[in-house]
Write a protein that holds these residues in place. Sequence first.
Motif, PDB file in Angstrom:
ATOM      1  N   LEU A   1       0.849  -1.192   0.000  1.00  0.00           N
ATOM      2  CA  LEU A   1       0.000   0.000   0.000  1.00  0.00           C
ATOM      3  C   LEU A   1       0.885   1.242   0.000  1.00  0.00           C
ATOM      4  CD1 LEU A   1      -3.091   0.716   0.285  1.00  0.00           C
ATOM      5  CD2 LEU A   1      -2.622   1.032   2.721  1.00  0.00           C
ATOM      6  N   CYS A   2       0.604   2.186  -0.890  1.00  0.00           N
ATOM      7  CA  CYS A   2       1.438   3.375  -1.027  1.00  0.00           C
ATOM      8  C   CYS A   2       0.586   4.641  -1.096  1.00  0.00           C
ATOM      9  CB  CYS A   2       2.278   3.304  -2.305  1.00  0.00           C
ATOM     10  SG  CYS A   2       3.470   1.952  -2.356  1.00  0.00           S
ATOM     11  N   ARG A   3       1.237   5.763  -0.871  1.00  0.00           N
ATOM     12  CA  ARG A   3       0.651   7.061  -1.187  1.00  0.00           C
ATOM     13  C   ARG A   3       1.746   7.912  -1.812  1.00  0.00           C
ATOM     14  NH1 ARG A   3       1.959  11.341   2.282  1.00  0.00           N
ATOM     15  NH2 ARG A   3       2.629  10.833   4.391  1.00  0.00           N
ATOM     16  N   TYR A   4       1.355   9.107  -2.275  1.00  0.00           N
ATOM     17  CA  TYR A   4       2.320   9.986  -2.900  1.00  0.00           C
ATOM     18  C   TYR A   4       3.264  10.593  -1.858  1.00  0.00           C
ATOM     19  CZ  TYR A   4      -0.447   9.891  -7.176  1.00  0.00           C
ATOM     20  OH  TYR A   4      -1.108   9.501  -8.308  1.00  0.00           O
ATOM     21  N   SER A   5       4.466  10.906  -2.287  1.00  0.00           N
ATOM     22  CA  SER A   5       5.375  11.693  -1.472  1.00  0.00           C
ATOM     23  C   SER A   5       4.829  13.112  -1.375  1.00  0.00           C
ATOM     24  CB  SER A   5       6.775  11.706  -2.095  1.00  0.00           C
ATOM     25  OG  SER A   5       6.715  12.232  -3.421  1.00  0.00           O
ATOM     26  N   LYS A   6       5.436  13.933  -0.519  1.00  0.00           N
ATOM     27  CA  LYS A   6       4.902  15.273  -0.290  1.00  0.00           C
ATOM     28  C   LYS A   6       4.874  16.137  -1.543  1.00  0.00           C
ATOM     29  CE  LYS A   6       5.739  15.688   4.664  1.00  0.00           C
ATOM     30  NZ  LYS A   6       6.395  16.454   5.747  1.00  0.00           N
ATOM     31  N   ASP A   7       5.816  15.911  -2.455  1.00  0.00           N
ATOM     32  CA  ASP A   7       5.813  16.716  -3.679  1.00  0.00           C
ATOM     33  C   ASP A   7       5.060  16.027  -4.815  1.00  0.00           C
ATOM     34  OD1 ASP A   7       7.497  14.683  -4.444  1.00  0.00           O
ATOM     35  OD2 ASP A   7       9.223  15.971  -4.851  1.00  0.00           O
ATOM     36  N   GLY A   8       4.470  14.873  -4.523  1.00  0.00           N
ATOM     37  CA  GLY A   8       3.654  14.185  -5.511  1.00  0.00           C
ATOM     38  C   GLY A   8       4.420  13.472  -6.598  1.00  0.00           C
ATOM     39  N   SER A   9       5.740  13.356  -6.474  1.00  0.00           N
ATOM     40  CA  SER A   9       6.542  12.818  -7.572  1.00  0.00           C
ATOM     41  C   SER A   9       6.765  11.310  -7.500  1.00  0.00           C
ATOM     42  CB  SER A   9       7.906  13.521  -7.601  1.00  0.00           C
ATOM     43  OG  SER A   9       8.649  13.204  -6.423  1.00  0.00           O
TER      44      SER A   9
END
Length: 272
Positions: A213-221
């Motif tokens: 399970l993942c989500r985006y990093s703070k800068d969305g990259s």
Amino acid sequence: GAEAGAEAARIRLAEAKDTFNCAAELLSGGSPSSLWDSGGGPTAAKEEINSNTVKREGGLSLDIDQHFKRPKTNPLEFETVPPPIVIPTNLIHMPPTHIETAGALMSAEDVASHRENFYQKLLGIPSDAVANYTPGLNQANLRSKAQLLDGIHIVKHWDTGADGLDAAAFRSKHKTWYTKMKPLSHKLGRRTGIHLRTVEPHHSPGGEGEIVLCRYSKDGSKSTVYIDVTQLYNALYEVHCLEHGHLRGKDAVKGRMDDLYANVPDSQVKTF
């Protein structure tokens, strides 16, 4: 002279009021002609109005279509198609399954003692009980392996439904995930656009990939992976003891953890 000045001021005030009301009527979608009386309103503020232009006697004109856009009446015109979730392709880093003490300036006994103290302080339980521990949902980002597997199940079947439920009923059952599943468009890294990635399992390289399970990093990259509570100590140990050689402080460790993982808050770094 004073009376003439007062009358001129009154007329200017009337002009300003009528102009304001006309603009307000245009913005609300009404006909500006309804603002004028049968005599055309104050003489100095007469307007000739057609479907596209407001003309003032002095020669000035106002393009209604350009400056006063009327509200769209078709609700479908306001709809926008949300951007699809774009799954990053960066390498997913998983915590080590075994602790390497070489180069960490700690013996195996030191590591075992430190691990015990960490989980006692963080959870109030011995380290050998962590595998059976179920964090409450209000505990800052702590998740058990079973809770992460539940999240994987929800994301995997979000568009298809599962457990005898169609997609609508499945989403209704897990309605707290609507915000989490929203495609990333703003507020980068705020737990939107949660998605699944496949990584090579540690114990069988080249074998069947492990879904995480993942989500985006703070800068969305890029993707950052959620780790369970049993992996937490090893993840912190690898960064602070092996990568940084015990030489860098809390902020540096927290920054590196944020690069790699989705759910390690500052309080857990401080406890370590």
